[in-house]
Design a protein around this motif. Structure first.
Motif, PDB file in Angstrom:
ATOM      1  N   ASP A 194       0.818  -1.206   0.000  1.00  0.00           N
ATOM      2  CA  ASP A 194       0.000   0.000   0.000  1.00  0.00           C
ATOM      3  C   ASP A 194       0.854   1.260   0.000  1.00  0.00           C
ATOM      4  N   VAL A 195       2.183   1.111  -0.080  1.00  0.00           N
ATOM      5  CA  VAL A 195       3.109   2.248   0.004  1.00  0.00           C
ATOM      6  C   VAL A 195       4.005   2.283  -1.227  1.00  0.00           C
ATOM      7  N   VAL A 196       4.297   3.501  -1.733  1.00  0.00           N
ATOM      8  CA  VAL A 196       5.378   3.688  -2.692  1.00  0.00           C
ATOM      9  C   VAL A 196       6.502   4.430  -1.970  1.00  0.00           C
ATOM     10  N   PRO A 235       1.580   8.114  -7.028  1.00  0.00           N
ATOM     11  CA  PRO A 235       0.165   7.761  -7.212  1.00  0.00           C
ATOM     12  C   PRO A 235      -0.691   8.148  -6.008  1.00  0.00           C
ATOM     13  N   LYS A 236      -1.829   8.774  -6.281  1.00  0.00           N
ATOM     14  CA  LYS A 236      -2.695   9.270  -5.215  1.00  0.00           C
ATOM     15  C   LYS A 236      -3.393   8.158  -4.441  1.00  0.00           C
ATOM     16  N   ASP A 237      -3.486   6.968  -5.029  1.00  0.00           N
ATOM     17  CA  ASP A 237      -4.178   5.874  -4.341  1.00  0.00           C
ATOM     18  C   ASP A 237      -3.249   5.090  -3.407  1.00  0.00           C
ATOM     19  N   LYS A 238      -2.010   5.540  -3.282  1.00  0.00           N
ATOM     20  CA  LYS A 238      -1.042   4.877  -2.407  1.00  0.00           C
ATOM     21  C   LYS A 238      -0.613   5.813  -1.275  1.00  0.00           C
ATOM     22  N   VAL A 239      -0.114   5.216  -0.212  1.00  0.00           N
ATOM     23  CA  VAL A 239       0.631   5.985   0.783  1.00  0.00           C
ATOM     24  C   VAL A 239       2.018   6.251   0.206  1.00  0.00           C
ATOM     25  N   ILE A 240       2.574   7.420   0.474  1.00  0.00           N
ATOM     26  CA  ILE A 240       3.856   7.815  -0.121  1.00  0.00           C
ATOM     27  C   ILE A 240       4.865   8.083   0.989  1.00  0.00           C
ATOM     28  N   PHE A 241       5.986   7.357   0.962  1.00  0.00           N
ATOM     29  CA  PHE A 241       7.103   7.612   1.872  1.00  0.00           C
ATOM     30  C   PHE A 241       8.182   8.363   1.099  1.00  0.00           C
ATOM     31  N   LEU A 242       8.565   9.530   1.596  1.00  0.00           N
ATOM     32  CA  LEU A 242       9.581  10.365   0.957  1.00  0.00           C
ATOM     33  C   LEU A 242      10.834  10.416   1.817  1.00  0.00           C
ATOM     34  N   MET A 243      11.983  10.251   1.177  1.00  0.00           N
ATOM     35  CA  MET A 243      13.274  10.333   1.860  1.00  0.00           C
ATOM     36  C   MET A 243      14.223  11.129   0.980  1.00  0.00           C
ATOM     37  N   TYR A 245       4.361  10.799   3.973  1.00  0.00           N
ATOM     38  CA  TYR A 245       5.268  10.852   5.117  1.00  0.00           C
ATOM     39  C   TYR A 245       6.661  11.284   4.652  1.00  0.00           C
ATOM     40  N   ASN A 246       7.218  12.288   5.321  1.00  0.00           N
ATOM     41  CA  ASN A 246       8.632  12.610   5.162  1.00  0.00           C
ATOM     42  C   ASN A 246       9.374  11.742   6.174  1.00  0.00           C
ATOM     43  N   VAL A 272       0.934  18.254  -1.547  1.00  0.00           N
ATOM     44  CA  VAL A 272      -0.260  18.652  -0.795  1.00  0.00           C
ATOM     45  C   VAL A 272      -0.907  19.874  -1.427  1.00  0.00           C
ATOM     46  N   GLN A 273      -0.089  20.843  -1.833  1.00  0.00           N
ATOM     47  CA  GLN A 273      -0.643  22.048  -2.454  1.00  0.00           C
ATOM     48  C   GLN A 273      -1.320  21.731  -3.783  1.00  0.00           C
ATOM     49  N   LEU A 274      -0.851  20.690  -4.468  1.00  0.00           N
ATOM     50  CA  LEU A 274      -1.434  20.317  -5.759  1.00  0.00           C
ATOM     51  C   LEU A 274      -2.573  19.318  -5.629  1.00  0.00           C
ATOM     52  N   GLY A 275      -2.994  19.023  -4.402  1.00  0.00           N
ATOM     53  CA  GLY A 275      -4.201  18.220  -4.239  1.00  0.00           C
ATOM     54  C   GLY A 275      -4.027  16.835  -3.665  1.00  0.00           C
ATOM     55  N   TRP A 276      -2.811  16.422  -3.327  1.00  0.00           N
ATOM     56  CA  TRP A 276      -2.597  15.118  -2.708  1.00  0.00           C
ATOM     57  C   TRP A 276      -3.046  15.168  -1.246  1.00  0.00           C
ATOM     58  N   ASP A 277      -3.386  14.016  -0.703  1.00  0.00           N
ATOM     59  CA  ASP A 277      -3.850  13.902   0.681  1.00  0.00           C
ATOM     60  C   ASP A 277      -2.658  13.943   1.642  1.00  0.00           C
ATOM     61  N   ALA A 278      -2.596  14.967   2.477  1.00  0.00           N
ATOM     62  CA  ALA A 278      -1.469  15.127   3.407  1.00  0.00           C
ATOM     63  C   ALA A 278      -1.348  13.958   4.369  1.00  0.00           C
ATOM     64  N   ASP A 279      -2.467  13.309   4.688  1.00  0.00           N
ATOM     65  CA  ASP A 279      -2.441  12.200   5.643  1.00  0.00           C
ATOM     66  C   ASP A 279      -1.892  10.913   5.042  1.00  0.00           C
ATOM     67  N   LYS A 280      -1.605  10.922   3.731  1.00  0.00           N
ATOM     68  CA  LYS A 280      -1.061   9.731   3.078  1.00  0.00           C
ATOM     69  C   LYS A 280       0.388   9.933   2.646  1.00  0.00           C
TER      70      LYS A 280
END
Length: 244
Positions: free
Chosen positions: A84-86, A167-175, A200-201, A190-198
């Motif tokens: 469920d994560v990219v 992808p907006k349908d996944k949770v996103i982990f950023l490093m 993670y930095n 987030v500013q472009l419309g992605w869900d902030a709750d999905k």
């Protein structure tokens, strides 16, 4: 009578062997179902059965970068290999910025297993770098960010590429290296419309000491070598897309 007796004698072993084979096949199928059942798989990959903590900024300087309090360099090993994560590492293979000046590394000397590399400076022009780092990449970018923090696509395909990489349908982990590029990438999405709750930095590779390190920088014959062939790298070919 003799022929009939032989026939009955041969029939009993055949039936026994057939029944035994059916039992073995049934057991094998049962084991296969258990090993491959959605319930077994969901223990690792289903967010409903193994939910993630809500994104929450760390305290202090790490919080200013937007690094998550619960999922970060110290804990990321517990959250790898989820379907469920990219996983996206925002560094360049070789950043023009002088990150050594802030005890970092301009080269992508390694990465956490499972992360794919998407260079943030190719996504949007980089601003607010520490003065000691100087300038980073200044070539073409998918978007331009202005002084009002507005993001303007520079190419017809800019949004499509962004949605494909994140992808907006996944949770996103950023490093990234220290957490800055990852934080800026989250702010942009987030500013472009992605869900902030999905999103993670999860912090900086420079501080990672876990068990899933993929080393890119090696020493061979006394020379420093970067095995970039190991890197799952997303290049953006700006010559193949259409300028607005």
């Amino acid at each position: 009578m003799s022929s009939q007796a032989n026939h009955k004698t041969n029939y009993i072993p055949v039936v026994a062997i057939t029944v035994l084979l059916l039992i073995v096949a049934g057991v094998c199928y049962s084991v296969f179902r258990q090993l491959n059942s959605p319930v077994q798989d969901s223990l690792i990959t289903n967010p409903q059965n193994n939910s993630l903590p809500q994104p929450e900024k760390s305290e202090g300087l790490r919080g200013q970068f937007g690094i998550d309090k619960s999922i970060n360099e110290s804990t990321i090993d517990d959250y790898l290999n989820r379907r469920d994560v990219v996983y996206r590492d925002m560094r360049m293979l070789k950043d023009p910025g002088n990150y050594e000046a802030i005890d970092g590394d301009s080269y992508l000397s390694g990465f956490v297993e499972g992360f794919e590399i998407v260079p943030f400076p190719y996504i949007v022009n980089v601003t607010d770098l520490p003065e000691a780092v100087g300038d980073t990449y200044t070539g073409p970018t998918l978007f331009t960010k202005d002084k009002n923090n507005t993001y303007t696509p520079n190419y017809t395909e800019s949004i499509t590429i962004l949605e494909d990489l994140f992808p907006k349908d996944k949770v996103i982990f950023l490093m990234c290296g220290g957490g800055g590029y990852a934080g800026s990438m989250k702010d942009m999405l987030v500013q472009l419309g992605w869900d902030a709750d999905k999103i993670y930095n999860v912090g900086g590779y420079w501080y990672y000491n876990g068990d899933h390190n993929v080393e890119v920088k090696t020493i061979r014959d006394g020379q420093t070598v970067y095995d970039f062939w190991k890197v799952p790298y997303h290049n953006i070919d700006f010559n193949a897309i259409h300028k607005k």
